[in-house]
Design a protein around this motif. Structure first.
Motif: not given
Length: 454
Positions: A205-217
């Protein structure tokens, strides 16, 4: 036929030739009774009809005409052909035995939202499974699939670009690991779900989250400190970090993290120096290809023990000429070939490489637009078909040299030749008589396109 044929001349030739491949190429340009004449040639045998219905090169106009034939096997192929146009898909469903084609139509990229709405996804689990990943899927159907679907279908719903925030929240609550991973990666994933994904015990889940283009800094920085190297590597690709954070990545114990960082543009010179001595050859290869690398780094990497690192230097657009000349004498032919493929070599270096006996090196010279015509002619007559094809792929090859390859014994070479922009129209007309169907089709398609544009 006149030397400069009109479009009508070409279409007439297609109808009169009896050649289905000429008819196939000219069909989109014909109208009315002329198009019907071409279809008589195209659909003369059942084998041809079946072949063209499934072929990826068949023009949409021909696929539309095939849809109106009452042949179930052809219609099944059309329903799976990615080039079948929307109107033909509509016809297949409404006028043909559309129920039997519903699964294929549900997954088709050209299916309109209106067509998808009519498909039996409510009663047929297979149709529902096929439809849930279609990017044309309306949100109303996405919600229905969520309500009725199994976890695998919900996973596809979660990755669908049309999925909205409300549905993403409901999907997360299913507590399915892989559904939640897709939710975490979705650009519309709300902040509170991203927070849960960030602290989730499962690395997937954390790996897929890292692919999200909307992540904050802040979220990116947290992922860069993750204990799982796959998470850190995913976060390193495309993130905007401070210089200190980049320095930490350069010292990361995971090769995958360092490789991701080494590919980044704008590397600090100190990091680049560190990476140029990295124990992992892939890290060194990325630095060898970096046009911002200092000359002393390129000199060292040009003498690296790994031949792929040395070859990477030959692919560096900023590699100085004297270093290229040194690499042109490398004991490994694969490295010399890397030099031969460069388009910025002086003629004397091209000539020197042209005397090499290795096929890869000669192929590089054959593709080089600075290769003298006399040398190109010699390569065009080479015994190896791949070497001859290098001349065909040379954007600077003159028409005279290309003309020598019209009768190349290898069909793929002739099919490639037909697409060369410098090939003269007279040569294209000759290739309409080529023994290989694909060559005739590509030549006819190009002629029709160019004549129509002129």
């Amino acid at each position: 036929m006149p030397e400069a044929p009109t479009l009508a001349d070409l279409i007439r030739r297609g109808a009169e030739s009896g050649d289905p491949y000429l008819a196939l190429a000219f069909h989109p340009y014909a109208e009315g009774s002329t198009r019907e004449e071409l279809e008589k040639v195209l659909f003369a045998s059942r084998r041809q009809r079946i072949q063209f219905a499934g072929a990826p090169y068949t023009p949409p106009s021909v696929l539309g005409a095939l849809a109106r034939l009452d042949e179930p096997k052809i219609r099944a192929r059309l329903a799976r052909n990615p080039r079948t146009p929307p109107e033909a898909l509509e016809y297949l469903f409404h006028e043909a035995d559309g129920e039997g084609l519903a699964v294929a139509l549900a997954a088709h990229g050209n299916a309109t939202p209106e067509l998808i709405e009519e498909l039996p996804f409510r009663s047929d689990p297979e149709v529902r499974k096929a439809v849930c990943g279609n990017p044309s899927l309306p949100r109303s159907i996405l919600k229905y699939v969520f309500a009725a679907g199994a976890p695998l279908e919900c996973k596809a719903v979660a990755s669908n670009p049309n999925c909205d925030v409300d549905l993403l929240i409901r999907l997360w609550r299913l507590q399915d690991l892989y559904v939640q991973a897709e939710v975490a990666a979705h650009p519309r994933c709300p902040e509170h779900l991203r927070h849960q994904a960030l602290h989730h015990p499962e690395a997937v889940i954390r790996r897929k989250l890292a692919e999200n283009p909307a992540l904050t800094q802040d979220e990116v920085v947290r992922l860069l400190l993750d204990p799982d190297p796959g998470v850190r590597a995913a976060a390193a690709k495309g993130s905007t970090l401070t210089d200190e954070e980049h320095r930490q990545l350069a010292e990361d114990p995971s090769r995958s993290v360092r490789r991701a960082e080494a590919q980044r543009k704008g590397l600090d010179p100190q990091i680049m120096e560190r990476f140029s001595r990295d124990e992992d050859s892939w890290v060194r290869r990325w630095i060898a290809r970096n046009p911002e690398a200092a000359r002393e780094i390129l000199e060292r990497l040009a003498r690296d023990s790994e031949l792929e690192v040395r070859r990477a230097v030959t692919r560096n657009s900023a590699c100085p000429g004297d270093l290229l000349a040194e690499l042109a004498r490398d004991p490994e032919s694969w490295v010399r070939a890397g030099v031969a493929f460069r388009t910025d070599l002086p003629e004397e270096l091209v000539e020197a490489l042209g005397q090499d006996s290795d096929i890869d090196v000669i192929s590089g010279v054959g593709r080089n637009p600075h290769t003298p015509e006399a040398l190109l002619e010699r390569i065009a007559r080479h015994a190896d078909s791949d070497v001859r094809r290098a001349v065909i792929l040379n954007k600077g090859a003159p028409p005279r040299i290309l003309g020598l390859l019209k009768e190349d014994p290898y069909p793929i070479n002739r099919a490639t030749l037909v697409q060369h922009p410098a090939l003269e129209r007279a040569d294209l007309l000759e290739l309409l008589e080529d023994p290989e169907p694909q060559v005739r089709f590509i030549a006819a398609n190009r002629l029709a396109r160019e004549v129509q544009a002129s």
